[in-house]
Write an enzyme that holds these catalytic residues in place. Structure first.
Site, mmCIF file in Angstrom:
data_model
loop_
_atom_site.group_PDB
_atom_site.id
_atom_site.type_symbol
_atom_site.label_atom_id
_atom_site.label_comp_id
_atom_site.label_asym_id
_atom_site.label_seq_id
_atom_site.Cartn_x
_atom_site.Cartn_y
_atom_site.Cartn_z
ATOM 1 N N GLU A 273 -31.637 3.081 23.728
ATOM 2 C CA GLU A 273 -32.615 2.501 24.639
ATOM 3 C C GLU A 273 -33.523 3.574 25.235
ATOM 4 O O GLU A 273 -34.680 3.318 25.574
ATOM 5 C CB GLU A 273 -31.903 1.711 25.738
ATOM 6 C CG GLU A 273 -32.654 0.484 26.181
ATOM 7 C CD GLU A 273 -31.801 -0.466 27.000
ATOM 8 O OE1 GLU A 273 -31.137 -0.012 27.937
ATOM 9 O OE2 GLU A 273 -31.817 -1.689 26.700
ATOM 10 N N HIS A 294 -11.156 5.639 7.469
ATOM 11 C CA HIS A 294 -10.833 4.642 6.453
ATOM 12 C C HIS A 294 -11.898 3.550 6.380
ATOM 13 O O HIS A 294 -11.639 2.483 5.853
ATOM 14 C CB HIS A 294 -9.467 4.026 6.750
ATOM 15 C CG HIS A 294 -8.342 5.003 6.615
ATOM 16 N ND1 HIS A 294 -7.528 5.050 5.500
ATOM 17 C CD2 HIS A 294 -7.918 5.993 7.424
ATOM 18 C CE1 HIS A 294 -6.635 6.024 5.645
ATOM 19 N NE2 HIS A 294 -6.848 6.605 6.810
ATOM 20 N N LYS A 405 -37.197 -11.486 26.241
ATOM 21 C CA LYS A 405 -36.758 -12.143 27.477
ATOM 22 C C LYS A 405 -37.739 -13.243 27.871
ATOM 23 O O LYS A 405 -37.345 -14.336 28.282
ATOM 24 C CB LYS A 405 -36.656 -11.116 28.618
ATOM 25 C CG LYS A 405 -35.512 -10.127 28.466
ATOM 26 C CD LYS A 405 -35.463 -9.210 29.696
ATOM 27 C CE LYS A 405 -34.479 -8.070 29.490
ATOM 28 N NZ LYS A 405 -34.485 -7.123 30.611
#
Lengths: 437, 437
Positions: A273, A294, A405
Site C-alpha cells: 500500500e 514445500h 469504495k
C-alpha cells in the site's frame, strides 16, 4: 536486529548489487535520512509514525485495558486497523492463560456467524478500531457484534473498547455510553500504526509487555543514521530498492517462526500500500518457513529471476527436546530437536538460494521477545519509508482504493453523483463467460 | 463453475489478450488437451491426478475413518500432504459439531508445544501423511506427537490414521501396530492429491460429503474438451498463460469467502511448484476478499502492470440479516446485510481493476458446497496442467528443492558425500552484516 545483505551482492546473486552500487546508494540514503528525520521531528503526515516509540502513551493503553480480564479479545477492524493487533498478539510473549485475539476483518456472513457462535460473548472484550468511524466493513461488523451481545443478554457497554479519531459515529457512541476509548494518533496511516493503541491495545489485553515493545522500537529509532552500513532498516530498504530496480520486482517475506506468520501479512500491507503506485512498487509475497519450502521454494529457486527472498529468524530460541524414537531410515535426525531441524532448514534454504544465484537477505532478531519485535517492526517501517524516498513515491497515501469504495457505496444505493457513476461503470462490465454446466 | 475472462480482453486491460489471440491459443489448447487426455487415460505420472475423480475410492476413506468420532483432527504433513486437507476442511460444509482440523505442517518447537497443550489428545485423531514416510518434518512431528500421547496416557495406536505409500517407516509402523491406513495413489504428486485420501480423510472425519466433492470433480473431468471456449478450467489456464507471456508474471488468487482462504494457499503451491522452473512460472499471490482491498488493492490497481487478479466467489450465499441500527453517517448501509456488502465490494473491486485497465478473471461457483468445490479444485488442476503444456515445462516435478533438503541433512550430521558437500557450501556463506546494537 541484524540484517545480512551478503547474499544480495552481485558476486553471489543475479540480480545483485555491487559494492560500488551500495556506496553510491549510501549518498542517497544520507539525503533521504535527512528528509525522514525532519519529517519525524516535525510530525509531518506519515513521517509521524516514526516518532511513535516516543509519542505512544503506553500508560493510556494500560488505563483503558486494565479494567478488563477477558477470556477472549475480538478486534473489529480491517487492514491497518487489524493487522497490527494480530501481529502483536501472535508475536509477543504472553502468559499461558492469555486470552486469544480474534480479528473480525472481513464481511463474510458465514464467518461472522461462526465466530460469534464460538466466542464466549459474556467474557469477550470487543475492540472496535476505525479512525473515521465510518469504515463500512468495520462499522457493519461492529453493529452485528453489538446486536449479538444484546441478544445474548450481555451488556455490550461493559465489554467494548473503542479506538477511533476525534469525530465520527464511533466517537459519538463512545461519548454517549462513556466507553473506554483510545485515540488513533494524528498523521499516522493505518499500516504504520502498529506501535500506537491501534496495535497495542489487544496485546495489552493479553498481558504482553508493550513497554518493552516500545523500548525496542525506540532503540531502533535512536539508531537511524545517515548510512545504510550502520542502520539495519536502511540496509534492508536500500537493498530491496536496488534489487527492485534491477528486476527483483517481488519480495518474499519468509519468517521461520509460526508466531511471525501475521507479521508477514503486516509487512505485505506496509509494502504494497505504501510503495504500489505510479506503476511502481515491489510486490510482497507472504510465506512461512519451513512450511513453504514445500510449496514456494521451487519457484523462488528456479522460476523467474524477479524475486528477493527475505528470511527472518530469531538467533536464539528454545529448540525443544530431541525427537524421540528416530527410525533408522532417517538416522540423521537422531539427537536433533524440532528447533535444530528448523534451524538447519533455514540455513540450507538460504544457501540453496545462493547456490542458484538468487538474492536473499537474512534478518535476525536476538530472540522472539517484545523488545526484538519492536526493533523489527520499526526497522521495516523505516525501510519502507526509505524506499519511498528513493523511489520518489507518495509513501503515505493510498489513492487507488477510493474508486472501489465509491462504487461499492453506489451499488448499495448511495445517491451521490460519483457513486451513481461508479455503479453504472460496474454494470457495464465486459463479459466472456465459459460455463461448465 | 463459470469463468468470465471478459476483463482480460485487450479492449479492457493492459496486458490483455485479443480475441484473435484466444482463437490462435485454442488450437494449442486442442493439442494440449489430446496430450492431457492420453496421459490421464494411461495414468502417466502426474496426469494420473486428473483421473482421481474416478480412481479415488471414497468407500476406503469412509472405512478408515468411520471408526473414529474425534473432538479434533490433527493432520501431520507438510506441503501437498497438508494443504489439501486444510483446504477441504475449511471449504466443505460439515455438521455444526464437526471436529476442527489442525495441521502440524511446520517444525517450530514453540508452535508444536502450544498445539499439543491445547488439543484434547485423548479425543484427537492424528492423521499422519507422507508418501515416502521419510519426510523429515512430518516424521519428526509425528514422533513428537506420539510421544506426547504416550506421556498423556493415551493409546496412540487407537487414535492414529496413516496415509502413506507401500513402503517406508510409516508403512512398517502401520503394519506392526495394525493401524488403519490409506494409500497415497501412484503417479499423483502431493500438490495434485487433494481429491485422494491425502486430502479427503480429514474432511471425512468432519462428516463432509466426500462423494459430492468427487461428483463435482467428475463432472468437471467429463467436461474437459479440446476448446478453451467450452472448458472453464482451460479458459482460465489459457488466459493465465497468455497474460503471463504478455507481462502479467504474478497471479493474485482472491477468494471472497473466508472458507476459501486455505484454498488460496493450495492454489499457490499448485501454481508455484508446478510451473516455477526453467526461469519461468507465474508467481501466485495469496489474498482474501474483501479484507485485502485494505492491504493489496492499491498495489494491484496502481503498481506495475505485471499482475492478473483472480476473483473467486459463490454466486449464491446466505447473506445474513440486515445490519442493525445503522447510523446516519453511513445511511447507504441501511437494509444491507454483510453478504450484500461483500457482494458489492466484489463487483466494485472487479470494476475498479477494469477501470484502471488491469486484467482480472472472475471464477464463480454455484455455491459453497462440496460439489462446487470439487469442480473448482479439478478445474484449477486442469488449468495448471494446461499451462505446463503450453509453456513446455515439466509440470509434475520439483527438482529445485532437493539441494536444500540434502544440505539440511548434512547440517544435521548425515555423512553421505552429497550431504557433506552441501553442508560445506552452507558454511561458506557470503556475509555483509549491518547490526543495530
Amino acid at each position: 536486529m541484524r540484517v545480512d545483505i551478503g547474499n544480495t551482492l552481485a558476486a553471489t546473486a543475479t540480480p545483485g548489487v555491487s559494492r560500488a552500487t551500495l556506496d553510491r546508494l549510501d549518498d542517497r540514503v544520507a539525503a533521504a535520512h535527512e528528509r525522514i528525520r525532519r519529517g519525524r521531528d516535525e510530525r509531518e503526515h506519515g513521517y509521524a509514525a516514526l516518532a511513535l516509540p516516543d509519542d505512544a502513551d503506553p500508560a493510556a493503553v494500560r488505563a483503558a485495558t486494565d479494567g478488563f480480564d477477558p477470556a477472549a479479545v475480538l478486534v473489529v477492524g480491517i487492514g491497518g486497523s487489524a493487522l497490527g493487533a494480530s501481529t502483536l498478539a501472535a508475536a509477543l510473549p504472553a502468559p499461558d492463560d492469555a486470552p486469544p485475539v480474534h480479528a473480525l476483518d472481513n464481511v463474510d456472513p458465514a464467518h461472522a456467524e461462526r465466530l460469534l457462535d464460538d466466542l464466549p460473548l459474556d467474557e469477550t472484550v470487543v475492540n472496535v478500531v476505525s479512525r473515521s468511524g465510518t469504515t463500512a466493513e468495520t462499522l457493519a461488523n461492529f453493529l452485528v457484534v453489538r446486536d449479538a451481545m444484546r441478544s445474548a443478554g450481555v451488556d455490550w457497554t461493559e465489554r467494548t473498547l473503542v479506538t477511533t479519531g476525534d469525530a465520527g459515529p464511533l466517537r459519538r457512541l463512545a461519548d454517549r455510553h462513556d466507553l473506554p476509548t483510545l485515540r488513533v494518533p494524528d498523521g499516522v496511516p493505518g499500516r504504520f500504526s502498529v506501535l500506537s493503541p491501534v496495535g497495542t491495545a489487544a496485546a495489552a489485553l493479553r498481558g504482553a509487555d508493550v513497554e518493552a515493545l516500545l523500548a525496542g522500537a525506540r532503540s531502533a529509532a535512536a539508531g537511524l543514521s545517515g548510512s545504510l552500513f550502520e542502520t539495519p532498516g536502511y540496509a534492508y530498504g536500500a537493498v530491496a530498492h536496488a534489487l527492485d530496480r534491477r528486476g527483483a520486482t517481488s519480495n518474499a517475506m519468509v519468517p521461520y517462526a509460526e508466531a511471525l506468520e501475521p507479521f508477514a501479512e503486516w509487512f505485505a500491507q506496509l509494502w504494497a500500500e505504501s510503495l504500489g503506485k505510479d506503476g511502481l512498487g515491489q510486490t510482497p509475497l507472504r510465506a512461512l518457513g519451513a512450511t513453504d519450502q514445500h510449496s514456494q521454494l521451487q519457484l523462488y529457486r528456479a522460476g523467474r529471476r524477479d524475486k528477493l527472498v527475505t528470511l527472518v529468524r530469531p538467533a536464539e530460541r528454545d529448540a525443544g527436546l530431541p525427537v524421540p524414537d528416530v527410525p533408522e531410515d532417517v538416522r540423521y535426525l537422531d539427537g536433533a530437536s524440532l528447533g535444530d531441524l528448523l534451524d538447519a532448514e533455514f540455513r540450507a534454504t538460504e544457501a540453496s538460494l545462493a547456490a542458484a544465484g538468487r538474492p536473499s537477505v537474512r534478518v535476525e532478531l536476538d530472540r522472539l521477545d517484545a523488545r526484538s519485535v519492536g526493533e523489527l517492526l520499526y526497522g521495516l517501517e523505516a525501510a519502507c519509508v526509505l524506499v519511498g524516498e528513493l523511489a520518489d513515491v507518495e509513501t503515505f497515501t493510498q489513492p487507488a482504493v477510493e474508486w472501489g469504495k465509491t462504487a461499492a457505496r453506489g451499488l448499495l444505493g448511495a445517491d451521490g453523483e460519483a457513486e451513481r457513476e461508479a455503479a453504472a461503470a460496474v454494470a457495464a462490465k465486459e463479459r466472456l463467460v465459459v460455463d461448465g454446466d
